[in-house]
Scaffold this active site. Structure first.
Site, PDB file in Angstrom:
ATOM      1  N   LYS A  98       0.837  -1.200   0.000  1.00 30.23           N
ATOM      2  CA  LYS A  98       0.000   0.000   0.000  1.00 30.23           C
ATOM      3  C   LYS A  98       0.875   1.253   0.000  1.00 30.23           C
ATOM      4  O   LYS A  98       1.853   1.337   0.758  1.00 30.23           O
ATOM      5  CB  LYS A  98      -0.923  -0.018   1.225  1.00 30.23           C
ATOM      6  CG  LYS A  98      -1.950   1.107   1.226  1.00 30.23           C
ATOM      7  CD  LYS A  98      -2.947   0.948   2.369  1.00 30.23           C
ATOM      8  CE  LYS A  98      -3.993   2.057   2.338  1.00 30.23           C
ATOM      9  NZ  LYS A  98      -5.000   1.919   3.409  1.00 30.23           N
TER      10      LYS A  98
ATOM     11  N   SER B 170     -11.009   0.983   5.767  1.00 29.61           N
ATOM     12  CA  SER B 170     -10.128   0.864   4.599  1.00 29.61           C
ATOM     13  C   SER B 170      -9.615  -0.533   4.322  1.00 29.61           C
ATOM     14  O   SER B 170      -9.052  -0.783   3.253  1.00 29.61           O
ATOM     15  CB  SER B 170      -8.937   1.820   4.744  1.00 29.61           C
ATOM     16  OG  SER B 170      -9.388   3.157   4.705  1.00 29.61           O
TER      17      SER B 170
ATOM     18  N   SER C  58      -9.509   2.858   1.775  1.00 32.37           N
ATOM     19  CA  SER C  58      -8.371   3.414   1.076  1.00 32.37           C
ATOM     20  C   SER C  58      -7.419   2.362   0.513  1.00 32.37           C
ATOM     21  O   SER C  58      -6.515   2.683  -0.259  1.00 32.37           O
ATOM     22  CB  SER C  58      -7.591   4.345   2.010  1.00 32.37           C
ATOM     23  OG  SER C  58      -7.066   3.625   3.124  1.00 32.37           O
TER      24      SER C  58
END
Length: 477
Positions: free
Chosen positions: A81, A180, A156
């Site tokens: 990420k 997320s 996210s």
């Protein structure tokens, strides 16, 4: 053969690599080939390091051939990420403010993954500074949902979830404050776990005592989530809230008889938020699976009074704490909703924080008492199915206006402030083929039992086996 490799589970890949049925170079080459063909259509991986990945693969094969000790994820390729710091690799946080940011050290979760033998492919897309459950930013654009490229991938950890759904990697790392790790897995028919705070310790960071944001795993199966948890969970003295139990607890068998398990089904937490009727009906049909597994299912909800105030207050305070200097130096480069969230933090007073912490404690005890009556809580992950990619957020849910980019995420962030672990598992599709996830919530620090329940549901329903029909060519931006 290349396609077959890309759809193997991480558990299967670990076995094949250890038995020398596959080499790390074969696995990495297969993933790179698929990324080259598929990623332009979805924009999941935004920084790709093919030469670096192949070098790591060659070294992994050499060490295995030499009989050197192999980590639990030896030879498994992953893109990380883009809000997780990776030493020597560009980490942008999806923001023009950090376009050229190259960290000197790995974040703790990345440190553990690499020590376990993970091969780094690159970075996955995120919203700007991970703010919001819709993955788009001014550096890389939007990540597209592979089931409908005109729809949101969630966020996210949107790039991570899409990379899994498209067979670009077998495991992914993510983080979760307001959903997320859960929302994007729901939107993309994969699995995500928000662990209890401290289960996966965080470092570095300026708010080491905070319980709001956690790191955790995403995968295509619950078993692979457990495998990754065995690596990333466990104590670390750099985190004052880290849980002392070893990650090895997650290597136990997931099979479990659910007869007599008490399941509380709550479609909207007692009317706490609106839910799109198609999400409600899709999940209601699947909750019956628990009855078929021998569970006792009742419709019931904890009374999470004050959850909205707690989340918004503590989130705004933490955004100001971490991003206040960025606002002062580069306000013109931040998206307005993010700047506004930081400003909200600056308007808080001590009395606001005191009230939020008092309510926060009450919510923990309400959930603790609720789990004296039930073993698991089931509710929607997301209040809506994947929405129009051109929107910043859904402006209405079942006819109820949503006034900011947080409103439509209550089904996730109300659970955040209870401290309970939460699992998102594939639970069906809307009539037009969009994925819907079921959120399973367990008592505080009850992650392993939660994974066992999720595994049983997954094996009974098999929704996670349905793959997206990807477009053959890139979608025009």
């Amino acid at each position: 053969m290349t396609e077959d490799i890309c759809w193997l589970s991480a558990t299967e890949l670990v076995h094949a690599l250890r038995e020398r049925e596959l080499s790390a170079r074969e696995v990495v080459t297969a993933q790179l080939d698929r990324i080259e063909r598929v990623n332009p259509a979805v924009n999941a991986i935004v920084t790709l390091l093919p030469e670096y990945a192949l070098e790591q693969a060659a070294d992994a094969d050499r060490r295995l051939a030499a009989g050197e000790p192999a980590g639990a994820l030896h030879g498994i390729p992953m893109a990380h990420k883009d809000t997780h710091d990776t030493a020597g690799i560009r980490t942008t946080y999806g923001s023009p403010v950090r376009t050229d940011n190259v960290p000197d050290t790995d974040e703790l979760i990345i440190e553990r993954l690499r020590r376990a033998g993970v091969i780094t492919l690159g970075k996955t897309n995120v919203p700007e500074f991970a703010a919001g459950s819709h993955t788009f930013n001014p550096l890389f654009g939007a990540t597209r949902n592979p089931y409908r490229p005109d729809r949101s991938a969630g966020g996210s950890s949107g790039g991570a979830a899409v990379a899994l759904a498209c067979g670009l990697q077998p495991l992914a790392d993510g983080s979760d404050m307001g959903g997320s790790l859960r929302n994007p897995t729901s939107f993309n028919n994969v699995v995500g776990l928000r662990p209890a705070p401290g289960r996966v310790p965080g470092f570095p960071g300026p708010a080491a005592w905070s319980t709001m944001a956690v790191s955790g795993p995403l995968a295509r199966t619950v078993a692979d989530v457990a495998l990754m948890m065995s690596v990333i969970a466990g104590p670390d003295d750099r985190s004052p809230i880290s849980i002392s139990e070893s990650g090895s607890a997650f290597t136990q068998p997931l099979e479990r008889d659910l007869t007599g398990l008490r399941v509380a089904w709550s479609p909207d937490l007692g009317g706490s938020f609106p839910v799109d009727p198609v999400v409600r009906s899709t999940l209601a049909a699947q909750v019956r699976v628990f009855e078929e597994l021998g569970c006792v299912v009742e419709e019931a909800s904890p009374a999470l009074t004050g959850a909205d105030e707690v989340f918004r207050t503590l989130r705004a305070w933490q955004f100001e704490l971490t991003l206040g200097p960025v606002l002062d130096q580069s306000r013109e480069l931040l998206k307005p909703s993010l700047a506004d969230n930081i400003e909200q933090g600056r308007r808080l007073h001590g009395t606001d924080l005191a009230r939020a912490e008092t309510l926060h404690t009450q919510l923990y005890h309400e959930m603790r008492r609720f789990f004296h009556r039930y073993d698991v809580l089931a509710l929607p992950v997301s209040q809506v199915p994947p929405f129009d990619i051109e929107l910043e957020y859904p402006t209405s849910v079942d006819g109820v206006p949503q006034y900011d980019y947080l409103d439509w995420m209550r089904s996730c962030y109300y659970i955040t402030v209870t401290g309970s672990p939460a699992l998102s598992v594939p639970a069906g599709f809307t009539p037009d083929g969009l994925p819907v996830g079921l959120q399973l919530v367990a008592p505080h620090r009850g992650e392993f039992g939660l994974l066992q329940i999720g595994h049983a549901f997954e094996q009974a329903t098999r929704f996670g086996l349905r793959r997206p029909a990807l477009p053959p060519h890139p979608v025009a931006p």
